[in-house]
Design a protein around this motif. Structure first.
Motif, PDB file in Angstrom:
ATOM      1  N   UNK A 165     -57.927  45.864  65.544  1.00  0.00           N
ATOM      2  CA  UNK A 165     -57.254  46.793  64.641  1.00  0.00           C
ATOM      3  C   UNK A 165     -55.956  47.299  65.262  1.00  0.00           C
ATOM      4  N   UNK A 166     -55.993  47.664  66.537  1.00  0.00           N
ATOM      5  CA  UNK A 166     -54.778  48.155  67.195  1.00  0.00           C
ATOM      6  C   UNK A 166     -53.681  47.099  67.201  1.00  0.00           C
ATOM      7  N   UNK A 167     -54.075  45.841  67.483  1.00  0.00           N
ATOM      8  CA  UNK A 167     -53.086  44.763  67.503  1.00  0.00           C
ATOM      9  C   UNK A 167     -52.461  44.571  66.129  1.00  0.00           C
TER      10      UNK A 167
ATOM     11  N   UNK B 123     -48.449  45.259  64.735  1.00  0.00           N
ATOM     12  CA  UNK B 123     -47.717  44.035  64.427  1.00  0.00           C
ATOM     13  C   UNK B 123     -46.500  44.338  63.557  1.00  0.00           C
ATOM     14  N   UNK B 124     -45.570  43.384  63.491  1.00  0.00           N
ATOM     15  CA  UNK B 124     -44.328  43.593  62.751  1.00  0.00           C
ATOM     16  C   UNK B 124     -44.582  43.915  61.278  1.00  0.00           C
ATOM     17  N   UNK B 125     -45.615  43.299  60.713  1.00  0.00           N
ATOM     18  CA  UNK B 125     -45.898  43.517  59.286  1.00  0.00           C
ATOM     19  C   UNK B 125     -46.333  44.950  58.986  1.00  0.00           C
ATOM     20  N   UNK B 126     -47.056  45.592  59.909  1.00  0.00           N
ATOM     21  CA  UNK B 126     -47.688  46.867  59.591  1.00  0.00           C
ATOM     22  C   UNK B 126     -47.162  48.058  60.382  1.00  0.00           C
ATOM     23  N   UNK B 127     -46.403  47.818  61.414  1.00  0.00           N
ATOM     24  CA  UNK B 127     -46.010  48.918  62.301  1.00  0.00           C
ATOM     25  C   UNK B 127     -45.238  50.015  61.571  1.00  0.00           C
ATOM     26  N   UNK B 128     -44.360  49.626  60.634  1.00  0.00           N
ATOM     27  CA  UNK B 128     -43.548  50.645  59.960  1.00  0.00           C
ATOM     28  C   UNK B 128     -44.376  51.476  58.989  1.00  0.00           C
ATOM     29  N   UNK B 129     -45.419  50.877  58.426  1.00  0.00           N
ATOM     30  CA  UNK B 129     -46.274  51.602  57.485  1.00  0.00           C
ATOM     31  C   UNK B 129     -47.321  52.454  58.185  1.00  0.00           C
ATOM     32  N   UNK B 130     -47.720  52.024  59.386  1.00  0.00           N
ATOM     33  CA  UNK B 130     -48.829  52.685  60.081  1.00  0.00           C
ATOM     34  C   UNK B 130     -48.390  53.242  61.429  1.00  0.00           C
TER      35      UNK B 130
END
Length: 255
Positions: A138-140, A144-151
């Motif tokens: 989950x942390x990885x 990640x690039x796809x989710x870092x900005x949202x989460x």
């Protein structure tokens, strides 16, 4: 938001540590028992079966969980464990899989040990699996690039919040308690299509679900499933073994 139905998916597995914890509490005729983080109340109800003469007080920070507990006949109230203080007749305090959500919980334990009367019991259990493959996956994905900005504000559980059993033993012994502390790794036998996802979906993944709209949540799940499948492969007979380490502490106030 906590979902009682999702949390209860693996009620038998989640309940076993509760019974193992309470088996080491040797209170004979407690006047008041407090369950901090009572959840949907299915386990809190068993307290009156063991100690029928006791008043049972239950707290949980989730309105949804408190509603579910009240539907089971539990006298539950919405409240933060940080705001709780024992009444004079409190003899047993139980907290099951709750304190790891409170970073300052060692300070709470010290405060309670100082407020409770001599002979009172503090019993709690916290997960010790924050470095397990499920949490690492989950942390990885969150980073990640796809989710870092949202989460980017995702408050994922961190291992440094929870101490080893010996750390809690030292803390509460120094506070004037007699302490029984231990660790257990349960190997849960799960079945179903995505059992580990369903398990963490009721607990660790709650902040992700709350942060994402439905479409993104389904996409996040789809990306997480193969990571969990690789870490916890399903056997040919349909069984998935899911190791889960937990830390237990039972302390009795001496002074």
């Amino acid at each position: 938001m906590w979902n009682p139905a999702v949390y209860l998916t693996y009620a038998d597995h989640r309940g076993r540590p509760y019974y193992d914890l309470l088996s080491r509490v040797d209170a004979r005729e407690p006047r008041r028992i407090v369950d901090l983080g009572c959840g949907p109340g299915n386990l809190t109800r068993t307290l009156t079966q063991r100690w029928p003469g006791a008043v049972v007080e239950a707290w949980d920070s989730s309105e949804e969980m408190v509603t579910a507990a009240r539907e089971r006949g539990v006298d539950a109230r919405v409240g933060d464990v940080r705001d709780w203080a024992p009444l004079p007749d409190t003899d047993v305090v139980v907290s099951n899989a709750t304190l790891h959500w409170v970073p300052e919980h060692p300070d709470l334990l010290l405060r309670w040990a100082g407020q409770l009367g001599a002979g009172s019991w503090i019993a709690f259990q916290v997960p010790g699996n924050f470095d397990a493959p499920s949490h690492r996956a989950v942390r990885d994905l969150v980073s990640s690039a796809r989710w870092a900005h949202l989460l980017r504000d995702f408050p994922f559980e961190k291992s440094e919040v929870v101490r080893p059993a010996a750390g809690y033993a030292e803390l509460l012994t120094d506070a004037g308690c007699t302490v029984d502390a231990w660790e257990t790794t349960y190997v849960h036998e799960l079945t179903g299509e995505n059992p580990v996802l369903e398990w963490i979906g009721g607990t660790a993944l709650r902040p992700v679900r709350a942060a994402l709209p439905d479409h993104d949540w389904q996409e996040f799940r789809a990306e997480l499933i193969p990571l969990l499948d690789a870490a916890y492969p399903r056997r040919a007979d349909g069984i998935t073994f899911f190791p889960f380490r937990r830390i237990f502490v039972v302390a009795r106030v001496k002074n």
